[in-house]
Design an enzyme around this catalytic site. Structure first.
Site, mmCIF file in Angstrom:
data_model
loop_
_atom_site.group_PDB
_atom_site.id
_atom_site.type_symbol
_atom_site.label_atom_id
_atom_site.label_comp_id
_atom_site.label_asym_id
_atom_site.label_seq_id
_atom_site.Cartn_x
_atom_site.Cartn_y
_atom_site.Cartn_z
ATOM 1 N N HIS A 28 -1.109 0.066 -9.686
ATOM 2 C CA HIS A 28 -1.754 -0.836 -8.725
ATOM 3 C C HIS A 28 -2.376 -2.044 -9.442
ATOM 4 O O HIS A 28 -3.578 -2.313 -9.325
ATOM 5 C CB HIS A 28 -2.816 -0.092 -7.917
ATOM 6 C CG HIS A 28 -3.040 -0.714 -6.556
ATOM 7 N ND1 HIS A 28 -3.424 0.012 -5.462
ATOM 8 C CD2 HIS A 28 -2.940 -1.997 -6.134
ATOM 9 C CE1 HIS A 28 -3.560 -0.788 -4.415
ATOM 10 N NE2 HIS A 28 -3.260 -2.013 -4.796
ATOM 11 N N GLU A 88 -4.005 7.632 -5.153
ATOM 12 C CA GLU A 88 -4.320 6.908 -6.385
ATOM 13 C C GLU A 88 -5.690 7.342 -6.898
ATOM 14 O O GLU A 88 -6.615 7.490 -6.099
ATOM 15 C CB GLU A 88 -4.301 5.400 -6.136
ATOM 16 C CG GLU A 88 -2.935 4.872 -5.729
ATOM 17 C CD GLU A 88 -2.924 3.360 -5.464
ATOM 18 O OE1 GLU A 88 -3.988 2.703 -5.609
ATOM 19 O OE2 GLU A 88 -1.858 2.845 -5.110
ATOM 20 N N ARG A 140 0.855 -1.180 0.000
ATOM 21 C CA ARG A 140 0.000 0.000 0.000
ATOM 22 C C ARG A 140 0.893 1.231 0.000
ATOM 23 O O ARG A 140 1.898 1.278 0.722
ATOM 24 C CB ARG A 140 -0.920 0.024 1.235
ATOM 25 C CG ARG A 140 -2.054 -0.991 1.192
ATOM 26 C CD ARG A 140 -3.071 -0.666 0.116
ATOM 27 N NE ARG A 140 -4.199 -1.575 0.086
ATOM 28 C CZ ARG A 140 -4.246 -2.705 -0.597
ATOM 29 N NH1 ARG A 140 -3.192 -3.089 -1.295
ATOM 30 N NH2 ARG A 140 -5.325 -3.458 -0.590
#
Length: 330
Positions: A282, A263, A234
């Site tokens: 991601h 993000e 993360r």
């Protein structure tokens, strides 16, 4: 009894849908996979028994608005988008699909490691621009020491390949006691003992109050000069301004990041302007195999609970719900 399952995304891998269909479930998919308003509206207006949660926020208001909601399963392992406290207050268990995407995330970790060490993205861009730039300062990974923070299913897979590459591997995971689950990997009792020995640092930890900004300026300074940092966990586990400063100064040779603090990555992010950073959006778990594994795992989680067939208790992130009421995972 036919159950209503709400998937907070416009799609679910066919294997997961087939499991729900075979059980006679009514499945609701979102029209807009980023709309929190649609999540709240659906839960307030439909007799939803279970939610399979993707990336969009599942807020306290949404959870409390649905009196029929009995169980939630994350399509993945990270639950920062789910208000777990609100679910717990309603005695609703929240499950994850641990391990379903581990192989895919491990493979991307290794890809980022190699790309950062050998400047693959930079050199690809140079060649496409018509420049025959032959960098002389790439890093050979064999003989280097890989430090893993978090040594669960992903970290263990990364370790096995790194050992095969000829790297030394050491790890820190406060949840592990006893001998290493992977032969040849040295376990440390403290993060501060691992960092000074680490040429390549790879993060495999969840985001929680203990891990937020875990890798800050002080801990980055413990790494040997010229180390490489890889993050497929993360983005918020790293103090991003401190990371940017270390990359600019040369304290870090490079970074490979699949996750960022914000993000989608803002267009003006300093990370995007750094030539020694490899970025992916991601996508660690975004392979057909991983998506199928997460979809089937989430479907089994919600159906198992709804039918009393006990999903794996270790996959529940708020097991206290079973001791605070008459519900049981078995």
């Amino acid at each position: 009894m036919a159950f209503t399952i709400f998937v907070t995304a416009p799609q679910l891998a066919p294997a997961g849908l087939r499991i729900l269909e075979a059980a006679g479930c009514r499945t609701i998919l979102m029209r807009d996979g980023s709309s929190t308003a649609e999540v709240e509206q659906t839960l307030a207006s439909e007799p939803v028994d279970a939610v399979i949660s993707r990336t969009v926020e599942l807020s306290a208001a949404a959870i409390h608005s649905c009196p029929t909601l009995k169980v939630i399963s994350k399509h993945g392992v990270g639950v920062p988008n789910i208000d777990v406290a609100a679910a717990t207050a309603r005695s609703i268990p929240v499950y994850v699909t641990a391990g379903a995407n581990a192989q895919s995330v491990a493979e991307l970790t290794l890809g980022l490691m190699l790309a950062a060490a050998r400047k693959i993205a930079l050199l690809d861009g140079e060649l496409r621009a018509g420049r025959w730039t032959r960098a002389q300062d790439g890093v050979q990974l064999a003989g280097r020491r890989l430090g893993l923070v978090g040594f669960g299913q992903i970290g263990q897979r990364v370790a096995k390949v790194a050992l095969a590459l000829g790297m030394e591997v050491e790890a820190f995971d406060p949840g592990l006691r006893g001998p290493s689950p992977v032969a040849g990997v040295v376990l440390h009792d403290a993060l501060e003992a691992l960092l000074p020995r680490t040429d390549v640092l790879s993060l495999h930890i969840p985001l929680n109050p203990h891990t937020r900004n875990l890798i800050d300026a002080a801990r980055l300074a413990l790494l040997p000069r010229g180390a490489i940092l890889i993050n497929t966990a993360r983005g918020e586990v790293i103090d991003e301004p401190a990371l940017i400063a270390a990359l600019r100064s040369g304290a870090l040779f490079a970074a490979g990041l699949d996750t960022m603090a914000v993000e989608p990555l803002p267009a003006d992010s300093p990370l995007a302007a750094l030539p020694n950073v490899v970025l992916t959006p991601h996508v660690g778990g975004s392979t057909a195999a991983a998506l199928e594994g997460m979809a089937t795992g989430a479907a089994h989680n919600v159906l198992g609970f709804l039918t009393g067939q006990a999903p794996d208790p270790s996959a529940c992130v708020n097991p206290q719900v079973f001791s605070s009421n008459d519900k049981s995972p078995s």
